[in-house]
Design an enzyme around this catalytic site. Structure first.
Site, PDB file in Angstrom:
ATOM      1  N   TYR A  62      12.653  -8.544   4.569  1.00  0.00           N
ATOM      2  CA  TYR A  62      11.519  -9.236   3.954  1.00  0.00           C
ATOM      3  C   TYR A  62      11.826 -10.724   3.931  1.00  0.00           C
ATOM      4  O   TYR A  62      12.669 -11.183   3.178  1.00  0.00           O
ATOM      5  CB  TYR A  62      11.244  -8.733   2.533  1.00  0.00           C
ATOM      6  CG  TYR A  62      10.928  -7.258   2.437  1.00  0.00           C
ATOM      7  CD1 TYR A  62      10.497  -6.535   3.556  1.00  0.00           C
ATOM      8  CD2 TYR A  62      11.059  -6.568   1.237  1.00  0.00           C
ATOM      9  CE1 TYR A  62      10.214  -5.177   3.472  1.00  0.00           C
ATOM     10  CE2 TYR A  62      10.779  -5.214   1.137  1.00  0.00           C
ATOM     11  CZ  TYR A  62      10.367  -4.521   2.261  1.00  0.00           C
ATOM     12  OH  TYR A  62      10.097  -3.176   2.163  1.00  0.00           O
ATOM     13  N   HIS A 129      16.363   1.607   6.195  1.00  0.00           N
ATOM     14  CA  HIS A 129      14.933   1.251   6.186  1.00  0.00           C
ATOM     15  C   HIS A 129      14.141   2.028   7.239  1.00  0.00           C
ATOM     16  O   HIS A 129      13.015   2.462   6.995  1.00  0.00           O
ATOM     17  CB  HIS A 129      14.820  -0.256   6.445  1.00  0.00           C
ATOM     18  CG  HIS A 129      13.541  -0.860   5.973  1.00  0.00           C
ATOM     19  ND1 HIS A 129      13.412  -2.195   5.702  1.00  0.00           N
ATOM     20  CD2 HIS A 129      12.328  -0.329   5.724  1.00  0.00           C
ATOM     21  CE1 HIS A 129      12.173  -2.455   5.301  1.00  0.00           C
ATOM     22  NE2 HIS A 129      11.495  -1.343   5.315  1.00  0.00           N
ATOM     23  N   PRO A 209       1.308   2.699  -2.416  1.00  0.00           N
ATOM     24  CA  PRO A 209       0.541   3.739  -3.108  1.00  0.00           C
ATOM     25  C   PRO A 209      -0.931   3.358  -3.295  1.00  0.00           C
ATOM     26  O   PRO A 209      -1.764   4.199  -3.601  1.00  0.00           O
ATOM     27  CB  PRO A 209       1.242   3.861  -4.471  1.00  0.00           C
ATOM     28  CG  PRO A 209       1.849   2.510  -4.699  1.00  0.00           C
ATOM     29  CD  PRO A 209       2.268   2.027  -3.330  1.00  0.00           C
ATOM     30  N   LEU A 210      -1.228   2.064  -3.063  1.00  0.00           N
ATOM     31  CA  LEU A 210      -2.625   1.607  -3.166  1.00  0.00           C
ATOM     32  C   LEU A 210      -3.218   1.374  -1.782  1.00  0.00           C
ATOM     33  O   LEU A 210      -4.154   0.589  -1.611  1.00  0.00           O
ATOM     34  CB  LEU A 210      -2.698   0.310  -3.994  1.00  0.00           C
ATOM     35  CG  LEU A 210      -2.258   0.494  -5.454  1.00  0.00           C
ATOM     36  CD1 LEU A 210      -2.169  -0.833  -6.180  1.00  0.00           C
ATOM     37  CD2 LEU A 210      -3.210   1.434  -6.184  1.00  0.00           C
ATOM     38  N   GLY A 211      -2.672   2.074  -0.777  1.00  0.00           N
ATOM     39  CA  GLY A 211      -3.221   1.924   0.571  1.00  0.00           C
ATOM     40  C   GLY A 211      -3.148   0.492   1.062  1.00  0.00           C
ATOM     41  O   GLY A 211      -4.089  -0.018   1.650  1.00  0.00           O
ATOM     42  N   ARG A 212      -1.987  -0.167   0.821  1.00  0.00           N
ATOM     43  CA  ARG A 212      -1.768  -1.573   1.212  1.00  0.00           C
ATOM     44  C   ARG A 212      -2.817  -2.503   0.599  1.00  0.00           C
ATOM     45  O   ARG A 212      -3.213  -3.489   1.202  1.00  0.00           O
ATOM     46  CB  ARG A 212      -1.748  -1.725   2.731  1.00  0.00           C
ATOM     47  CG  ARG A 212      -0.672  -0.868   3.352  1.00  0.00           C
ATOM     48  CD  ARG A 212      -0.519  -1.082   4.827  1.00  0.00           C
ATOM     49  NE  ARG A 212       0.435  -0.129   5.352  1.00  0.00           N
ATOM     50  CZ  ARG A 212       1.756  -0.295   5.372  1.00  0.00           C
ATOM     51  NH1 ARG A 212       2.278  -1.404   4.902  1.00  0.00           N
ATOM     52  NH2 ARG A 212       2.553   0.630   5.856  1.00  0.00           N
ATOM     53  N   PHE A 214      -5.925  -1.562  -0.276  1.00  0.00           N
ATOM     54  CA  PHE A 214      -7.305  -1.132  -0.023  1.00  0.00           C
ATOM     55  C   PHE A 214      -7.955  -0.566  -1.287  1.00  0.00           C
ATOM     56  O   PHE A 214      -9.138  -0.769  -1.526  1.00  0.00           O
ATOM     57  CB  PHE A 214      -7.331  -0.081   1.092  1.00  0.00           C
ATOM     58  CG  PHE A 214      -8.719   0.389   1.437  1.00  0.00           C
ATOM     59  CD1 PHE A 214      -9.573  -0.414   2.168  1.00  0.00           C
ATOM     60  CD2 PHE A 214      -9.179   1.632   1.015  1.00  0.00           C
ATOM     61  CE1 PHE A 214     -10.860   0.014   2.490  1.00  0.00           C
ATOM     62  CE2 PHE A 214     -10.463   2.070   1.323  1.00  0.00           C
ATOM     63  CZ  PHE A 214     -11.306   1.258   2.072  1.00  0.00           C
ATOM     64  N   PHE A 215      -7.162   0.138  -2.108  1.00  0.00           N
ATOM     65  CA  PHE A 215      -7.753   0.762  -3.303  1.00  0.00           C
ATOM     66  C   PHE A 215      -7.915  -0.215  -4.470  1.00  0.00           C
ATOM     67  O   PHE A 215      -8.338   0.178  -5.545  1.00  0.00           O
ATOM     68  CB  PHE A 215      -6.956   2.005  -3.730  1.00  0.00           C
ATOM     69  CG  PHE A 215      -7.134   3.141  -2.758  1.00  0.00           C
ATOM     70  CD1 PHE A 215      -8.366   3.770  -2.618  1.00  0.00           C
ATOM     71  CD2 PHE A 215      -6.089   3.568  -1.958  1.00  0.00           C
ATOM     72  CE1 PHE A 215      -8.555   4.804  -1.701  1.00  0.00           C
ATOM     73  CE2 PHE A 215      -6.261   4.604  -1.040  1.00  0.00           C
ATOM     74  CZ  PHE A 215      -7.504   5.219  -0.917  1.00  0.00           C
ATOM     75  N   GLY A 218     -11.222  -2.514  -1.834  1.00  0.00           N
ATOM     76  CA  GLY A 218     -11.929  -2.015  -0.655  1.00  0.00           C
ATOM     77  C   GLY A 218     -12.013  -3.052   0.452  1.00  0.00           C
ATOM     78  O   GLY A 218     -11.119  -3.890   0.617  1.00  0.00           O
TER      79      GLY A 218
END
Length: 345
Positions: A62, A129, A209-212, A214-215, A218
């Site tokens: 990173y 990784h 866990p948040l869809g990168r 998206f959640f 949207g």
């Protein structure tokens, strides 16, 4: 402040972490594009720790390296003793190209480098990784086991490893955690990997866990990404798929409104309901988002609500793979047999 986040046992080797971790990748410039002020990011780290989110996740890639250096600065002044620090090795960049490595000399050099940048004596959880498919997993694990014996790392983890790779690794030295992408719309690990981890007593760490993101908001999230953000190129976020995937977000959002929480809290709560051996590590660069993520721990779902949520994002409802190139994922992470290495080395 510190009692808002419950603690869980991760794996069966003795590691205890906060039930929600913090993915630190986006806090340094790199894959997610936008520059952040170091001061703000250290303030965010301290806020997380003071709120009880003490399981911090970074990697040498990173930045590269910038994220570990940032954490090293952020953990000064007595903070180190309060956290469980996880970092990773295995992806090296040479001439702008990524190479996945698991050979013993590389493993050791990476560990020494991470210890220096983090400015610590010992790493709590050290992950491979990505799996080097040229090196038998037993060889990589042999070196990691030595690092445990030398007190440089406490626990060993794998990321994006297949069930057979996990079994072989665990036979050399117990694996404490396996990190994989797991969210409402990424569930390919449930068939084989989750049952294997549970059989062996290995904890599961859910990244993205948040869809990168998206959640959280949207399709709006995708419109707001900087041109350097690598998520722009992920298949699920391309316009031809996004139009379709937006329906998933809309239905999650509608249910969240009914439940009086945000869509991201609902999506995170779903991950918590997968079991007490699962620790999601949502990343953020904003204190208000971190507080919102912690709020997800108290969202309760009935079996009916879980079934309803899952019906929105069933595998056939999601368009697009999770990566552009699926080669560096657990589906392709088997390594050659140990005998092949012995005969050539």
């Amino acid at each position: 402040m510190g009692s808002r986040v419950r603690r869980i046992k991760l794996g069966s080797q003795g590691l205890e972490v906060s039930a929600q971790g913090l993915g630190c990748m986006s806090m340094s410039p790199g894959l997610y594009g936008t520059p952040k002020s170091e001061e703000d990011m250290i303030a965010l780290l301290h806020h997380a720790i003071n709120s009880g989110v003490t399981f911090l996740d970074t990697s040498d890639m990173y930045g590269p390296f910038a994220n570990e250096i940032l954490l090293g600065k952020g953990l000064k002044g007595g903070m180190r003793e309060r956290v469980q620090l996880a970092t990773k090795f295995g992806i090296s960049f040479a001439n702008g190209k990524a190479d996945i490595r698991g050979d013993p000399d590389y493993v050791r050099a990476c560990c020494e480098g991470s210890l220096k940048r983090l400015d610590v004596d010992c790493i709590d959880l050290y992950y491979q990784h990505r799996i080097d498919t040229r090196v038998p997993i037993e060889v990589t694990m042999g070196e990691l086991k030595k690092l445990v014996e030398e007190g440089k790392i406490k626990y060993i983890g794998l990321s994006e490893a297949s069930a057979s790779t996990i079994r072989r690794a665990h036979a050399v030295h117990p694996i404490t955690a396996v990190q994989l992408e797991w969210s409402l719309w990424t569930r390919d690990l449930e068939e084989e990997i989750v049952p294997t981890c549970r059989e062996l007593g290995i904890g599961i760490v859910a990244y993205s866990p948040l869809g990168r993101g998206f959640f959280t908001s949207g399709p709006k999230m995708v419109e707001n990404l900087s041109s350097r953000d690598y998520r722009k190129n992920l298949p699920r976020f391309r316009s031809e798929n996004l139009e379709h995937n937006k329906n998933i977000f809309e239905r999650v959002n509608e249910m969240a409104t009914r439940k009086g929480c945000t869509p991201s809290q609902l999506a995170l709560a779903w991950v918590y309901h997968q079991g007490n051996d699962v620790c999601p590590i949502p990343g953020t660069t904003k204190i208000e988002n971190l507080n919102q993520n912690i709020g997800a721990l108290s969202v309760k779902l009935t079996p009916e609500e879980i079934a309803e949520l899952e019906s929105f994002a069933s595998a056939d409802a999601v368009k697009g793979e999770r990566y552009e190139n699926m080669s560096a994922t657990w589906q392709n992470s088997d390594t050659p047999p140990l005998s092949s290495w012995k005969s050539t080395n």
